[in-house]
Design a protein around this motif. Structure first.
Motif, PDB file in Angstrom:
ATOM      1  N   GLY A 179      39.530   7.128  72.822  1.00 19.62           N
ATOM      2  CA  GLY A 179      40.882   6.629  73.046  1.00 19.62           C
ATOM      3  C   GLY A 179      40.918   5.114  73.125  1.00 19.62           C
ATOM      4  N   ALA A 180      39.960   4.524  73.854  1.00 19.56           N
ATOM      5  CA  ALA A 180      39.897   3.068  73.964  1.00 19.56           C
ATOM      6  C   ALA A 180      39.620   2.427  72.612  1.00 19.56           C
ATOM      7  CB  ALA A 180      38.822   2.665  74.975  1.00 19.56           C
ATOM      8  N   ALA A 181      38.827   3.107  71.774  1.00 17.90           N
ATOM      9  CA  ALA A 181      38.523   2.576  70.441  1.00 17.90           C
ATOM     10  C   ALA A 181      39.737   2.617  69.525  1.00 17.90           C
ATOM     11  CB  ALA A 181      37.377   3.372  69.813  1.00 17.90           C
ATOM     12  N   SER A 182      40.739   3.427  69.881  1.00 20.57           N
ATOM     13  CA  SER A 182      41.911   3.610  69.021  1.00 20.57           C
ATOM     14  C   SER A 182      43.082   2.711  69.387  1.00 20.57           C
ATOM     15  CB  SER A 182      42.363   5.075  69.071  1.00 20.57           C
ATOM     16  OG  SER A 182      41.340   5.928  68.615  1.00 20.57           O
ATOM     17  N   VAL A 183      42.938   1.945  70.456  1.00 19.75           N
ATOM     18  CA  VAL A 183      44.011   1.038  70.870  1.00 19.75           C
ATOM     19  C   VAL A 183      43.432  -0.362  71.034  1.00 19.75           C
ATOM     20  CG1 VAL A 183      45.281   2.877  72.056  1.00 19.75           C
ATOM     21  CG2 VAL A 183      43.619   1.541  73.321  1.00 19.75           C
ATOM     22  N   GLY A 184      44.302  -1.313  71.205  1.00 17.01           N
ATOM     23  CA  GLY A 184      43.849  -2.678  71.413  1.00 17.01           C
ATOM     24  C   GLY A 184      43.458  -3.375  70.124  1.00 17.01           C
ATOM     25  N   SER A 212      50.555  11.446  53.532  1.00 15.00           N
ATOM     26  CA  SER A 212      49.953  11.819  54.805  1.00 15.00           C
ATOM     27  C   SER A 212      49.643  10.590  55.660  1.00 15.00           C
ATOM     28  CB  SER A 212      48.667  12.605  54.558  1.00 15.00           C
ATOM     29  OG  SER A 212      47.946  12.799  55.764  1.00 15.00           O
ATOM     30  N   PHE A 213      49.754  10.759  56.962  1.00 16.55           N
ATOM     31  CA  PHE A 213      49.348   9.705  57.895  1.00 16.55           C
ATOM     32  C   PHE A 213      47.878   9.369  57.712  1.00 16.55           C
ATOM     33  CE2 PHE A 213      47.217   8.818  61.963  1.00 16.55           C
ATOM     34  CZ  PHE A 213      47.822   7.617  62.304  1.00 16.55           C
ATOM     35  N   PHE A 214      47.083  10.358  57.311  1.00 20.34           N
ATOM     36  CA  PHE A 214      45.638  10.171  57.203  1.00 20.34           C
ATOM     37  C   PHE A 214      45.223   9.460  55.919  1.00 20.34           C
ATOM     38  CE2 PHE A 214      46.661  14.009  59.623  1.00 20.34           C
ATOM     39  CZ  PHE A 214      46.221  13.586  60.859  1.00 20.34           C
ATOM     40  N   ALA A 215      46.199   9.068  55.130  1.00 15.95           N
ATOM     41  CA  ALA A 215      45.955   8.226  53.962  1.00 15.95           C
ATOM     42  C   ALA A 215      46.522   6.827  54.172  1.00 15.95           C
ATOM     43  CB  ALA A 215      46.572   8.847  52.715  1.00 15.95           C
ATOM     44  N   SER A 216      47.032   6.555  55.370  1.00 15.11           N
ATOM     45  CA  SER A 216      47.690   5.278  55.653  1.00 15.11           C
ATOM     46  C   SER A 216      46.734   4.304  56.322  1.00 15.11           C
ATOM     47  CB  SER A 216      48.909   5.502  56.549  1.00 15.11           C
ATOM     48  OG  SER A 216      48.497   5.888  57.849  1.00 15.11           O
ATOM     49  N   SER A 217      47.117   3.043  56.332  1.00 13.58           N
ATOM     50  CA  SER A 217      46.307   2.014  56.988  1.00 13.58           C
ATOM     51  C   SER A 217      46.315   2.190  58.507  1.00 13.58           C
ATOM     52  CB  SER A 217      46.831   0.622  56.617  1.00 13.58           C
ATOM     53  OG  SER A 217      48.194   0.482  56.991  1.00 13.58           O
ATOM     54  N   ALA A 218      47.371   2.787  59.045  1.00 10.73           N
ATOM     55  CA  ALA A 218      47.452   3.004  60.491  1.00 10.73           C
ATOM     56  C   ALA A 218      46.380   3.974  60.974  1.00 10.73           C
ATOM     57  CB  ALA A 218      48.841   3.531  60.857  1.00 10.73           C
ATOM     58  N   PHE A 219      45.964   4.886  60.098  1.00 12.30           N
ATOM     59  CA  PHE A 219      44.941   5.860  60.474  1.00 12.30           C
ATOM     60  C   PHE A 219      43.607   5.188  60.778  1.00 12.30           C
ATOM     61  CE2 PHE A 219      41.482   8.683  58.778  1.00 12.30           C
ATOM     62  CZ  PHE A 219      41.434   9.541  59.866  1.00 12.30           C
ATOM     63  N   ALA A 220      43.292   4.088  60.086  1.00 10.39           N
ATOM     64  CA  ALA A 220      42.006   3.414  60.274  1.00 10.39           C
ATOM     65  C   ALA A 220      41.796   2.980  61.717  1.00 10.39           C
ATOM     66  CB  ALA A 220      41.907   2.214  59.337  1.00 10.39           C
ATOM     67  N   ARG A 253      41.194   6.524  63.854  1.00 10.04           N
ATOM     68  CA  ARG A 253      40.461   7.602  63.197  1.00 10.04           C
ATOM     69  C   ARG A 253      39.496   8.333  64.132  1.00 10.04           C
ATOM     70  NH1 ARG A 253      38.663   6.656  58.526  1.00 10.04           N
ATOM     71  NH2 ARG A 253      39.451   4.558  58.092  1.00 10.04           N
ATOM     72  N   TRP A 254      38.984   7.646  65.151  1.00  4.28           N
ATOM     73  CA  TRP A 254      37.901   8.210  65.961  1.00  4.28           C
ATOM     74  C   TRP A 254      38.325   9.351  66.860  1.00  4.28           C
ATOM     75  CZ3 TRP A 254      33.739   6.797  63.765  1.00  4.28           C
ATOM     76  CH2 TRP A 254      33.708   5.578  63.065  1.00  4.28           C
ATOM     77  N   ILE A 255      39.612   9.539  67.061  1.00  3.42           N
ATOM     78  CA  ILE A 255      40.067  10.656  67.900  1.00  3.42           C
ATOM     79  C   ILE A 255      40.212  11.942  67.098  1.00  3.42           C
ATOM     80  CG2 ILE A 255      41.293   9.103  69.463  1.00  3.42           C
ATOM     81  CD1 ILE A 255      43.901   9.973  68.100  1.00  3.42           C
ATOM     82  N   TRP A 256      40.138  11.859  65.759  1.00  2.00           N
ATOM     83  CA  TRP A 256      40.485  12.999  64.910  1.00  2.00           C
ATOM     84  C   TRP A 256      39.273  13.834  64.518  1.00  2.00           C
ATOM     85  CZ3 TRP A 256      45.422  14.352  64.424  1.00  2.00           C
ATOM     86  CH2 TRP A 256      46.391  13.391  64.720  1.00  2.00           C
ATOM     87  N   PHE A 257      39.532  15.101  64.246  1.00  2.00           N
ATOM     88  CA  PHE A 257      38.492  16.042  63.830  1.00  2.00           C
ATOM     89  C   PHE A 257      37.799  15.564  62.554  1.00  2.00           C
ATOM     90  CE2 PHE A 257      37.549  19.825  61.161  1.00  2.00           C
ATOM     91  CZ  PHE A 257      36.554  20.398  61.948  1.00  2.00           C
ATOM     92  N   ASP A 258      38.593  15.205  61.541  1.00  2.00           N
ATOM     93  CA  ASP A 258      38.045  14.623  60.315  1.00  2.00           C
ATOM     94  C   ASP A 258      38.234  13.109  60.397  1.00  2.00           C
ATOM     95  OD1 ASP A 258      37.224  13.837  57.827  1.00  2.00           O
ATOM     96  OD2 ASP A 258      38.663  15.043  56.700  1.00  2.00           O
ATOM     97  N   ILE A 259      37.195  12.443  60.846  1.00  2.00           N
ATOM     98  CA  ILE A 259      37.255  10.999  61.071  1.00  2.00           C
ATOM     99  C   ILE A 259      37.473  10.238  59.771  1.00  2.00           C
ATOM    100  CG2 ILE A 259      35.854   9.011  61.799  1.00  2.00           C
ATOM    101  CD1 ILE A 259      34.585  10.921  63.879  1.00  2.00           C
ATOM    102  N   TRP A 260      36.873  10.738  58.679  1.00  2.00           N
ATOM    103  CA  TRP A 260      36.905  10.028  57.402  1.00  2.00           C
ATOM    104  C   TRP A 260      37.756  10.768  56.378  1.00  2.00           C
ATOM    105  CZ3 TRP A 260      35.401   5.297  57.923  1.00  2.00           C
ATOM    106  CH2 TRP A 260      34.370   4.968  58.827  1.00  2.00           C
TER     107      TRP A 260
END
Length: 278
Positions: free
Chosen positions: A182-187, A236-244, A247-254
């Motif tokens: 979570g911390a890696a996904s914010v800030g 898809s959100f998972f093809a957007s720049s915001a996903f980068a 990404r670390w909170i998701w089941f499929d990180i890449w």
């Protein structure tokens, strides 16, 4: 020969208390390392003020005040960084549109209810979100947890594959990974720093814990293969720049990776192959 019991033996597929503790402390350690240059500068200033007692008698008192103020500010910033991912669930609820049929919601809740006791987890709210990509995430939401699963995954995954995905997400919680992810996904962090904080290879480790708990690694492997073989739609959100960023909170990180990388422990195809060899 009589069996010999080793009292120090630990199941390698169960989260050890030391492993969980290390993951929980990773956020504070990461934040402390980032503060080292600043702490050195402040330390030099404080030392200069203290040793200046011969020239100006009141300088040591100033040095002590500076040291105390910095220590208070450092503690405050560390606590803020540690708690930075705790509101991620509320952010995601606002970011995604809920979806799914009543049958899908009942199926997800049934799988979740069966697994939370196995993983010793409580207070999990489930949401099916509108997205054509396959993915899922378990994140902190205040004092509770929120599970997000895309409607595409609910539509195309078999029940045993869905169980593997949910088990993987709960395994991350058992491993103490949610805070660091979570911390890696914010800030404001660089991508390399986010990866270090989240912990490379932790998705692979969560697969091990999940597969051992549900005792059917091929279900989870099937879910991973479906993620590996899907071309994520551009919408898809998972093809957007915001996903980068998150990404670390998701089941499929890449999920936005154009080609699979079987040298990466977090890659879904590598993870699927490993589970097939169990």
């Amino acid at each position: 020969m009589a069996p010999v019991l080793d009292p120090a033996w630990q199941n390698p597929y169960a989260p050890a208390s030391v492993e969980r503790h290390d993951n929980q402390q990773a956020v504070r350690q990461f934040a402390l390392r980032r503060k080292i240059p600043q702490a050195i500068i402040v330390g030099v200033i404080v030392l200069a003020l203290i040793v200046g007692v011969v020239a100006v008698p009141w300088l040591p008192a100033v040095g002590v005040v500076v040291a105390l103020v910095y220590a208070w500010d450092l503690r405050r910033s560390l606590l803020k960084f540690e708690k930075s991912g705790e509101s991620l669930g509320a952010v995601m609820i606002d970011q995604f549109k809920t979806s799914g049929t009543s049958k899908d919601r009942q199926r997800l809740v049934t799988v979740l209810d069966r697994l939370v006791a196995t993983f010793g987890v409580d207070g999990v709210s489930a949401f099916i979100v509108d997205d054509p990509g396959y993915n899922a995430a378990l994140v902190a939401n205040g004092s509770g947890l929120s599970l997000f699963v895309t409607d595409a995954l609910m539509r195309d995954f078999e029940l045993i594959e869905l169980e593997g995905v949910v088990a993987h997400c709960l395994a991350r919680h058992r491993l103490g990974l949610l805070n660091r992810e979570g911390a890696a996904s914010v800030g404001s962090l660089k991508d390399a720093s986010r990866r270090i904080l989240a912990g490379p290879g932790n998705a692979y480790r969560a697969d091990e814990v999940a597969a051992a708990a549900i005792r059917y690694p091929l279900g989870l492997a099937g879910a991973l293969y479906k993620c590996a073989h899907q071309a994520v739609p551009p919408a898809s959100f998972f093809a957007s720049s915001a996903f980068a960023k998150c990404r670390w909170i998701w089941f499929d990180i890449w999920s936005d990776r154009a080609e699979r990388d079987i040298g990466d422990l977090d890659d879904v195809e590598l993870r699927a192959r490993a589970l097939e060899e169990w």
